[in-house]
Design a protein around this motif. Sequence first.
Motif, short mmCIF file in Angstrom:
data_model
loop_
_atom_site.label_atom_id
_atom_site.label_comp_id
_atom_site.label_asym_id
_atom_site.label_seq_id
_atom_site.Cartn_x
_atom_site.Cartn_y
_atom_site.Cartn_z
N ARG A 219 1.69 -5.36 6.99
CA ARG A 219 1.89 -4.76 6.05
C ARG A 219 4.04 -4.75 5.57
NH1 ARG A 219 1.24 -0.38 2.98
NH2 ARG A 219 0.92 0.49 5.00
N GLU B 215 5.24 -0.59 -8.23
CA GLU B 215 3.40 -0.63 -7.95
C GLU B 215 2.61 -1.08 -6.74
OE1 GLU B 215 3.67 -2.18 -13.08
OE2 GLU B 215 2.60 -2.89 -11.11
N ALA B 216 1.65 -0.30 -6.95
CA ALA B 216 0.62 -0.36 -6.07
C ALA B 216 0.32 -1.90 -5.77
CB ALA B 216 -0.41 0.57 -5.64
N GLY B 217 0.18 -2.62 -4.32
CA GLY B 217 0.38 -4.07 -4.18
C GLY B 217 1.61 -5.00 -4.05
N GLY B 218 2.48 -4.06 -4.32
CA GLY B 218 4.03 -4.37 -4.88
C GLY B 218 4.40 -4.83 -3.14
N SER B 219 5.55 -5.10 -3.26
CA SER B 219 6.29 -5.31 -2.60
C SER B 219 7.88 -5.39 -2.26
CB SER B 219 6.83 -7.16 -1.78
OG SER B 219 5.60 -7.31 -1.44
N LYS C 142 0.70 0.50 -0.71
CA LYS C 142 0.18 1.68 -1.88
C LYS C 142 0.98 2.96 -1.95
CE LYS C 142 -2.82 0.82 2.71
NZ LYS C 142 -3.35 0.13 3.91
N ASN D 136 4.97 -4.85 2.17
CA ASN D 136 4.52 -5.76 1.63
C ASN D 136 2.57 -4.85 1.18
OD1 ASN D 136 5.52 -8.27 1.25
ND2 ASN D 136 4.96 -8.78 3.21
N SER D 137 2.68 -5.18 0.02
CA SER D 137 1.46 -4.23 -0.18
C SER D 137 1.08 -2.98 0.08
CB SER D 137 0.11 -4.70 1.42
OG SER D 137 -0.37 -6.25 1.61
N VAL E 49 5.83 4.31 -5.05
CA VAL E 49 4.99 4.00 -4.61
C VAL E 49 3.38 4.12 -6.51
CG1 VAL E 49 2.62 1.52 -4.02
CG2 VAL E 49 5.06 2.56 -2.84
#
Length: 120
Positions: free
Chosen positions: A64, A13-17, A84, A81-82, A119
């Motif tokens: 990121r 998911e967006a924002g995930g790692s 998009k 990370n983070s 993502v």
Amino acid sequence: HVQLVESGGGSVEAGGSRTLSCAATGKGSSRMGWFRQAPGRVREGLACIENDDKTTYANSVKGRFTISTDNAKNTLYLKMNSLKPEDTAMYYCAADPSYCVGYSEDLLGYWGQGTQVTVS
């Protein structure tokens, strides 16, 4: 000769790692890097790490993504990370690539088969 096998891709998911791994066998390399290619686009260099641990990052991922190595395991990592949606692509590792960042069709060096990151 160097053989590279990437792993760790998948959907996130967006924002995930996500952390990608690249297992290397064969002769040692002076530089290794991570690259990505989205459909219809030229391959983009994301990050490189030299034998002296000097790292270089593309502006698109700086802050990121983190590239690292475990020399004992002959493994290259990319911690992302983070994430998009625009990070969606096939991700490749390379040994002794001719470039580190930017866009290029140059495939000098040794390349893995890639691992898909999606993502949404």
